[in-house]
Design a protein around this motif. Structure first.
Motif, PDB file in Angstrom:
ATOM      1  N   TYR A  18     -12.244 -36.434 -63.356  1.00 18.12           N
ATOM      2  CA  TYR A  18     -12.592 -37.145 -64.601  1.00 18.12           C
ATOM      3  C   TYR A  18     -12.093 -38.590 -64.612  1.00 18.12           C
ATOM      4  O   TYR A  18     -12.472 -39.350 -65.489  1.00 18.12           O
ATOM      5  CB  TYR A  18     -12.044 -36.391 -65.826  1.00 18.12           C
TER       6      TYR A  18
ATOM      7  N   CYS B 175     -10.817 -30.424 -60.555  1.00 16.71           N
ATOM      8  CA  CYS B 175     -11.003 -30.802 -61.959  1.00 16.71           C
ATOM      9  C   CYS B 175      -9.688 -30.651 -62.711  1.00 16.71           C
ATOM     10  O   CYS B 175      -8.969 -29.675 -62.533  1.00 16.71           O
ATOM     11  CB  CYS B 175     -12.060 -29.928 -62.624  1.00 16.71           C
ATOM     12  N   VAL B 176      -9.421 -31.611 -63.577  1.00 20.86           N
ATOM     13  CA  VAL B 176      -8.214 -31.577 -64.399  1.00 20.86           C
ATOM     14  C   VAL B 176      -8.220 -30.358 -65.330  1.00 20.86           C
ATOM     15  O   VAL B 176      -7.163 -29.898 -65.769  1.00 20.86           O
ATOM     16  CB  VAL B 176      -8.106 -32.892 -65.209  1.00 20.86           C
TER      17      VAL B 176
ATOM     18  N   VAL C 287     -18.669 -29.578 -63.030  1.00 19.38           N
ATOM     19  CA  VAL C 287     -18.143 -29.909 -64.349  1.00 19.38           C
ATOM     20  C   VAL C 287     -18.724 -31.242 -64.782  1.00 19.38           C
ATOM     21  O   VAL C 287     -18.545 -32.258 -64.112  1.00 19.38           O
ATOM     22  CB  VAL C 287     -16.598 -30.014 -64.348  1.00 19.38           C
TER      23      VAL C 287
HETATM   24 MO   LIG Z   1     -12.846 -32.678 -64.214  1.00 16.65          MO
END
Ligand SMILES: [Mo]
Ligand SMILES: Nc1nc2c(c(=O)[nH]1)N[C@H]1C(S)=C(S)[C@@H](COP(=O)(O)O)O[C@H]1N2
Length: 552
Positions: free
Chosen positions: A409, A321-322, A274
């Motif tokens: 992130y 990943c969020v 990502v």
């Molecule tokens: Mo992410």
């Protein structure tokens, strides 16, 4: 419509040579520059939709959309040129200016300001010369009329401006300055011919069209085969020294040992990716440098050799990943080697008032991480290796951050080149500018890997299995619910570390009919995974993963 075709060919030639310039000089490709802006400007919901529905295909799709947009615009510009050649030129110039503007203002991998806009300049010049040349073969001269008429009037002679064939044209195409010296024409002069008039230079058109097509296709093809940074051989040739602190052997029994369950260590090739980059940076480690500055006593500059010469630690850490939806694929586990970030910060001497680190990737993207997560003793590292090899290009070569317990992130900066010790109140980072939370610890989560949704099972003893994660807290319990029955404990596979995911197995007796299996995890803090559904934005999805099976 030859003029419309000409518009497309001129734009194509501009993009092809722009692409070639980008490849040769390292500037921002016009298409990538515009597409990068679309990524950065996209409203949250559009981006969420793309991540969810396109997954990793989002990048090619975006490039396709930009190319389609350029093609449609150029087609219209060319078509308009059939009656208003000057407008076609103006629109083409605007397209070139857009490429320059996008490169000048967006994220870029280019080394300096001039090189970043150079491909855009080439695109503008090529496309403009191209459209002028092709219109002329159709006897549509954008510079015709005004200039001559004025000169003729000044000399007091009769105008011959409308007689295109009789004009002697310069043999080299005019430059882009030409339109600016042409005076503005009053609205009601002789209209330009709407269709190609007699004398339409069929051969000239074909030759020009072919030249433009060749420039476009040739530029694109050559740009694809030129090296775009260091080679895969260079990457694989790097010797990562043995870590001073190796990871413990992965315990036997970390794997649920059920066909279809995730592998405990995610192979690099299958590791989710990502990021917001349309071209993967291939940084030369010999020129890579990490600057550490901000609220520190001593600013540091470390090169790659400096980093490899420091104390290296090796750890298993699961990244998440969020943007991962409940049950989603954006989680992976790897064995990393790197330098403890805390040791570098200690050497720099962090000021007491600081509470954040702003890290910057080579393309200018920024990430904000709580200083505490980097200095509280957890294994936050500047990673140089992933699963026994130098970091893959896609995963941040030559150096990235990895911080157990935080979503990527806010912590996992790939291609990192700059670290600024600062305060959260003094900056905002790339994703927090786009509606994501400033601080984001990973939510306790679990996923069913087998059976897959709508699997057909035979009645009788059956097995479900999957993964659960609550990095830096650890998983202590996983439970499964069949339909609306009671929560039943799943069998936990061995724990590697609290920073890795943990696998589970659940044996049940499948009876004929449709059944729903739901999973939930409990972390070492005693927190039971919440059933409350939340979308990934702003700080990670929540809710329970379930899968429906059909038993016969
Ligand atoms: Mo992410
Ligand atoms: N330079 C850079 N680093 C980045 C990102 C990015 O877009 N650019 N994405 C982050 C996000 S959202 C995540 S989840 C992780 C993903 O790391 P991976 O692609 O190696 O799995 O990288 C992080 N680091």
């Amino acid at each position: 419509m030859p003029a419309a075709l000409g518009g497309v060919l001129a734009a194509g030639a501009g993009l092809g040579l722009g692409e070639l310039t980008a490849a040769l000089a390292g500037g921002t490709s016009p298409v990538v520059g515009v597409a990068t802006h679309l990524i950065d400007l996209a409203p949250g919901p559009a981006k969420d939709w793309a991540v969810k529905n396109l997954g990793t295909a989002d990048k090619p799709v975006l490039i396709g959309v930009v190319l389609l947009g350029v093609a449609v615009f150029a087609l219209l510009a060319g078509a308009i040129g059939a009656s208003r050649p000057r407008i076609a030129v103006v629109l083409t110039v605007l397209l070139g200016l857009l490429a320059i503007l996008a490169a000048a203002t967006g994220r870029t991998l280019a080394p300096n300001h001039f090189i970043r806009i150079l491909p855009g300049i080439v695109t503008l010049l090529t496309a403009t010369i191209g459209i002028v040349a092709i219109l002329r073969t159709l006897n549509l001269n954008p510079f015709d009329g005004g200039g001559h008429r004025k000169a003729a009037a000044a000399e007091g002679t009769k105008s011959i401006a409308h007689s295109n064939q009789s004009e002697s044209l310069p043999t080299t195409p005019p430059t882009t300055e030409a339109p600016t010296i042409a005076p503005v024409r009053p609205a009601v002069t002789t209209p330009a011919p709407a269709t190609a008039p007699a004398g339409f230079d069929r051969r000239g058109f074909l030759v020009t069209a072919m030249a433009l097509g060749a420039a476009g296709a040739g530029g694109l093809l050559v740009s694809r085969v030129l090296p775009d940074g260091v080679s895969e051989a260079t990457r694989m040739g790097i010797k990562i020294p043995a870590p001073a602190s190796p990871a413990n052997a992965v315990p036997a029994g970390v794997s649920a040992d059920v066909a279809g369950v995730s592998r405990f260590v995610t192979p690099n090739k299958q590791f989710y990716r990502v990021d917001t980059l349309l071209t993967v940076p291939k940084i030369d480690p010999r020129s890579w440098e990490l600057r550490v500055h901000g609220m520190v006593d001593h600013e540091l500059r470390l090169n790659f050799a400096d980093l490899l010469g420091r104390r290296l630690i090796e750890r298993d850490i699961t990244l998440t990943c969020v943007s991962n939806e409940v049950g989603g694929p954006y989680v992976g586990n790897a064995r990393w080697i790197g330098v403890p970030i805390a040791e570098i910060l200690r050497e720099a001497g962090v000021h007491a008032e600081a509470d954040a680190v702003r890290s910057r990737s080579v393309d200018g993207l920024t990430i904000g991480t709580p200083l505490k997560a980097l200095t509280d003793g957890r294994d936050a590292i500047f990673a140089v290796a992933m699963n026994g090899e130098p970091l893959p290009f896609e995963h941040g070569f030559p150096v990235r951050m990895v911080v157990p317990g935080l979503y990527g992130y806010v912590s996992a900066t790939k291609w990192v080149v700059d670290i600024e010790v600062t305060r959260f109140e003094d900056f905002s980072a790339y994703w927090t500018d786009r509606g994501w939370a400033v601080e984001a610890p990973i939510k306790t989560s679990s996923r069913i890997d087998v059976p897959k949704g709508f699997a057909q099972l035979k009645a009788g003893p059956s097995v479900a299995a999957g993964v659960a994660w609550a990095q830096h807290r650890g998983i202590t319990k996983v439970e499964v619910q069949v339909d609306d029955g009671p929560w039943q404990p799943a069998e936990l596979a061995a724990e590697d570390t609290i920073d890795t995911w943990r696998q589970w197995t659940f044996r049940w007796n499948a009876t004929p009919g449709n059944h729903k299996l739901t999973v939930r995890a409990t972390d070492a803090d005693g927190q039971v995974q919440t059933a409350d559904r939340a979308a990934p934005r702003p700080n990670g999805s929540s809710g329970l993963h379930n899968t429906v099976v059909m038993v016969e």
